[in-house]
Design a protein around this motif. Structure first.
Motif, mmCIF file in Angstrom:
data_model
loop_
_atom_site.group_PDB
_atom_site.id
_atom_site.type_symbol
_atom_site.label_atom_id
_atom_site.label_comp_id
_atom_site.label_asym_id
_atom_site.label_seq_id
_atom_site.Cartn_x
_atom_site.Cartn_y
_atom_site.Cartn_z
ATOM 1 N N ARG A 1 0.853 -1.179 0.000
ATOM 2 C CA ARG A 1 0.000 0.000 0.000
ATOM 3 C C ARG A 1 0.894 1.236 0.000
ATOM 4 N NH1 ARG A 1 -3.131 2.799 4.079
ATOM 5 N NH2 ARG A 1 -1.953 1.850 5.780
ATOM 6 N N ALA A 2 0.553 2.219 -0.844
ATOM 7 C CA ALA A 2 1.284 3.487 -0.850
ATOM 8 C C ALA A 2 0.429 4.531 -0.140
ATOM 9 C CB ALA A 2 1.569 3.925 -2.285
ATOM 10 N N TYR A 3 1.008 5.234 0.809
ATOM 11 C CA TYR A 3 0.257 6.273 1.529
ATOM 12 C C TYR A 3 1.241 7.252 2.164
ATOM 13 C CZ TYR A 3 1.397 3.526 5.744
ATOM 14 O OH TYR A 3 2.065 2.854 6.744
ATOM 15 N N ALA A 4 0.708 8.301 2.766
ATOM 16 C CA ALA A 4 1.536 9.284 3.471
ATOM 17 C C ALA A 4 1.593 8.910 4.946
ATOM 18 C CB ALA A 4 0.954 10.682 3.294
ATOM 19 N N LEU A 5 2.777 8.575 5.423
ATOM 20 C CA LEU A 5 2.989 8.250 6.836
ATOM 21 C C LEU A 5 3.050 9.552 7.632
ATOM 22 C CD1 LEU A 5 3.750 5.990 8.980
ATOM 23 C CD2 LEU A 5 6.140 6.605 8.474
ATOM 24 N N ARG A 6 2.144 9.694 8.596
ATOM 25 C CA ARG A 6 2.126 10.920 9.402
ATOM 26 C C ARG A 6 3.082 10.775 10.581
ATOM 27 N NH1 ARG A 6 -4.164 12.484 10.084
ATOM 28 N NH2 ARG A 6 -3.183 14.239 11.160
ATOM 29 N N THR A 7 3.981 11.749 10.715
ATOM 30 C CA THR A 7 4.969 11.719 11.802
ATOM 31 C C THR A 7 4.983 13.070 12.509
ATOM 32 O OG1 THR A 7 6.950 12.673 10.746
ATOM 33 C CG2 THR A 7 6.409 10.378 10.168
ATOM 34 N N ALA A 8 5.730 13.143 13.592
ATOM 35 C CA ALA A 8 5.894 14.402 14.327
ATOM 36 C C ALA A 8 6.652 15.443 13.510
ATOM 37 C CB ALA A 8 6.627 14.131 15.646
ATOM 38 N N ARG A 9 7.276 15.012 12.413
ATOM 39 C CA ARG A 9 8.025 15.943 11.550
ATOM 40 C C ARG A 9 7.406 16.045 10.163
ATOM 41 N NH1 ARG A 9 13.155 17.548 13.159
ATOM 42 N NH2 ARG A 9 13.950 17.499 11.023
ATOM 43 N N GLY A 10 6.102 15.824 10.076
ATOM 44 C CA GLY A 10 5.424 15.960 8.787
ATOM 45 C C GLY A 10 5.124 14.607 8.166
ATOM 46 N N GLU A 11 4.609 14.655 6.931
ATOM 47 C CA GLU A 11 4.199 13.431 6.234
ATOM 48 C C GLU A 11 5.282 12.979 5.252
ATOM 49 O OE1 GLU A 11 0.401 13.939 4.359
ATOM 50 O OE2 GLU A 11 -0.651 13.798 6.294
ATOM 51 N N PHE A 12 5.444 11.670 5.163
ATOM 52 C CA PHE A 12 6.415 11.080 4.239
ATOM 53 C C PHE A 12 5.729 9.993 3.420
ATOM 54 C CE2 PHE A 12 8.763 12.818 7.784
ATOM 55 C CZ PHE A 12 9.805 13.493 7.163
ATOM 56 N N ALA A 13 5.969 10.002 2.114
ATOM 57 C CA ALA A 13 5.388 8.984 1.233
ATOM 58 C C ALA A 13 6.083 7.650 1.490
ATOM 59 C CB ALA A 13 5.560 9.393 -0.221
ATOM 60 N N VAL A 14 5.283 6.606 1.688
ATOM 61 C CA VAL A 14 5.837 5.276 1.928
ATOM 62 C C VAL A 14 5.147 4.230 1.066
ATOM 63 C CG1 VAL A 14 6.502 5.784 4.333
ATOM 64 C CG2 VAL A 14 4.273 4.720 3.866
ATOM 65 N N VAL A 15 5.855 3.126 0.865
ATOM 66 C CA VAL A 15 5.264 1.884 0.366
ATOM 67 C C VAL A 15 5.379 0.889 1.511
ATOM 68 C CG1 VAL A 15 5.590 -0.073 -1.195
ATOM 69 C CG2 VAL A 15 5.704 2.256 -2.079
ATOM 70 N N ASP A 16 4.238 0.374 1.944
ATOM 71 C CA ASP A 16 4.164 -0.464 3.145
ATOM 72 C C ASP A 16 3.610 -1.826 2.725
ATOM 73 O OD1 ASP A 16 3.493 -1.617 5.614
ATOM 74 O OD2 ASP A 16 2.799 0.273 6.480
ATOM 75 N N ALA A 17 4.450 -2.855 2.845
ATOM 76 C CA ALA A 17 4.050 -4.206 2.416
ATOM 77 C C ALA A 17 3.904 -5.103 3.635
ATOM 78 C CB ALA A 17 5.094 -4.782 1.460
ATOM 79 N N PRO A 18 2.713 -5.669 3.848
ATOM 80 C CA PRO A 18 2.487 -6.509 5.017
ATOM 81 C C PRO A 18 3.148 -7.885 4.867
ATOM 82 C CG PRO A 18 0.552 -6.575 3.611
ATOM 83 C CD PRO A 18 1.526 -5.608 2.970
ATOM 84 N N VAL A 19 3.214 -8.605 5.975
ATOM 85 C CA VAL A 19 3.675 -9.991 5.957
ATOM 86 C C VAL A 19 2.716 -10.809 5.082
ATOM 87 C CG1 VAL A 19 4.059 -12.017 7.429
ATOM 88 C CG2 VAL A 19 4.686 -9.722 8.249
ATOM 89 N N ALA A 20 3.246 -11.755 4.336
ATOM 90 C CA ALA A 20 2.422 -12.593 3.457
ATOM 91 C C ALA A 20 1.393 -13.380 4.266
ATOM 92 C CB ALA A 20 3.313 -13.543 2.664
ATOM 93 N N ALA A 21 0.244 -13.622 3.651
ATOM 94 C CA ALA A 21 -0.835 -14.373 4.302
ATOM 95 C C ALA A 21 -0.338 -15.740 4.762
ATOM 96 C CB ALA A 21 -2.001 -14.532 3.337
ATOM 97 N N GLY A 22 -0.699 -16.089 5.986
ATOM 98 C CA GLY A 22 -0.346 -17.408 6.505
ATOM 99 C C GLY A 22 1.083 -17.532 6.993
ATOM 100 N N VAL A 23 1.845 -16.432 6.966
ATOM 101 C CA VAL A 23 3.242 -16.466 7.428
ATOM 102 C C VAL A 23 3.325 -15.812 8.804
ATOM 103 C CG1 VAL A 23 5.595 -15.678 6.945
ATOM 104 C CG2 VAL A 23 4.130 -16.431 5.067
ATOM 105 N N GLU A 24 4.083 -16.437 9.697
ATOM 106 C CA GLU A 24 4.291 -15.907 11.054
ATOM 107 C C GLU A 24 5.068 -14.583 10.971
ATOM 108 O OE1 GLU A 24 4.131 -15.932 15.182
ATOM 109 O OE2 GLU A 24 3.311 -17.553 13.934
ATOM 110 N N PRO A 25 4.508 -13.476 11.516
ATOM 111 C CA PRO A 25 5.249 -12.193 11.471
ATOM 112 C C PRO A 25 6.526 -12.252 12.316
ATOM 113 C CG PRO A 25 2.929 -11.846 12.038
ATOM 114 C CD PRO A 25 3.189 -13.320 12.146
ATOM 115 N N ARG A 26 7.610 -11.770 11.720
ATOM 116 C CA ARG A 26 8.905 -11.826 12.412
ATOM 117 C C ARG A 26 9.477 -10.453 12.722
ATOM 118 N NH1 ARG A 26 11.703 -17.270 11.945
ATOM 119 N NH2 ARG A 26 12.941 -16.115 13.436
#
Length: 291
Positions: A14-39
């Protein structure tokens, strides 16, 4: 109605603007694959003239290994805003504080990975405050300033930016053939038109300020070695920006894990994304976040 971005994230991300204490930054955020234990979660920081899109080919293999990956456009890079003419907000210390704010906004300790210039900004962030980080990987990022030949290229770029528009400079770059740090790589990114669009999105002040940083960066290896974080130095088998023997020596001085990706140069993330992702995940697996 906002125009949709031409920079399409890879499948599942997902591409979105990450809101931080120092303003917004464009990010690409990819989740852990379905069925995989998050590490764990990893924050990926691009290099000079680079952007979050440089890491497109890493998200899927890392998701399969249980890692959520967040690639970020730094201030003034591609889709993250910043002043066009004022270089002060792009001082290394400012960019390092941006990175700490990004890590803070993710709300969990992160594995930090910085490529090239991004490695030096990330190093500055770790030296300010290592607390948000589980580990730190430097990819194709050396101990101090860049090689003579690359300094010459940065100087050419600096001189061109002083007298030409960004569009004119891009024409010159494409005629000259892109140096390691400029314009490339296109693999996994999209065609020449997207590369040109990214270039036009970059703020000239960001390029001028960070280009200077690359040419004067001091050796801070001893300072970093004193930080109690697991460290990893990864590079291709060839690198014109920092010669590989220099990266080998830096890894020794850091007591860092060392990976050389055969068949890769300054962009292992694009040259051999599978092997690069595997090396990251193997290192991160060995250093899980403390619960």
């Amino acid at each position: 109605m906002t125009t949709p971005s031409p920079f399409v994230p890879p499948p599942g991300a997902r591409a979105y603007a990450l809101r931080t204490a120092r303003g917004e930054f464009a990010v690409v955020d990819a989740p852990v694959a379905a069925g995989v234990e998050p590490r764990g979660v990893a924050l990926l920081v691009p290099g000079f003239t680079g952007s979050k899109e440089d890491f497109h080919l890493l998200h899927e293999p890392l998701a399969a290994r249980g890692y959520r990956t967040v690639a970020v456009d730094g201030r003034g890079q591609n889709e993250s805003d910043g002043p066009a003419d004022d270089e002060a907000p792009y001082a290394q210390d400012e960019l390092a504080r941006d990175l700490l704010a990004q890590a803070d906004a993710l709300g969990t300790p992160v594995h930090l990975m910085g490529r090239s210039l991004g490695g030096q900004v990330a190093r500055a962030a770790v030296l300010l405050d290592p607390a948000p980080f589980v580990s730190f990987t430097l990819m194709s990022s050396g101990p101090a300033r860049i090689s003579e030949s690359q300094q010459q290229r940065v100087k050419l770029l600096h001189d061109a930016l002083a007298v030409m528009t960004m569009a004119e400079v891009w024409q010159v770059i494409t005629l000259m053939g892109p140096p390691e740090e400029v314009g490339g790589p296109a693999r996994g990114f999209g065609g020449p038109e997207l590369l040109r669009q990214r270039w036009l999105n970059h703020k000239p002040a960001q390029l001028l300020a960070t280009g200077k940083q690359l040419c004067v960066e001091p050796d801070r290896v001893a300072e970093l070695a004193a930080v109690p974080l697991p460290l990893h130095v990864l590079s291709g088998a060839r690198d014109d920006t920092w010669p590989v023997p220099l990266l080998d020596e830096m890894a020794q001085r850091l007591g860092a894990h060392r990976t050389v990706i055969s068949g890769a140069e300054h962009s292992p993330n694009a040259d051999r994304p599978g092997a690069t992702a595997e090396a990251f995940a193997d290192f991160w697996d060995a250093h899980p976040p403390h619960h």
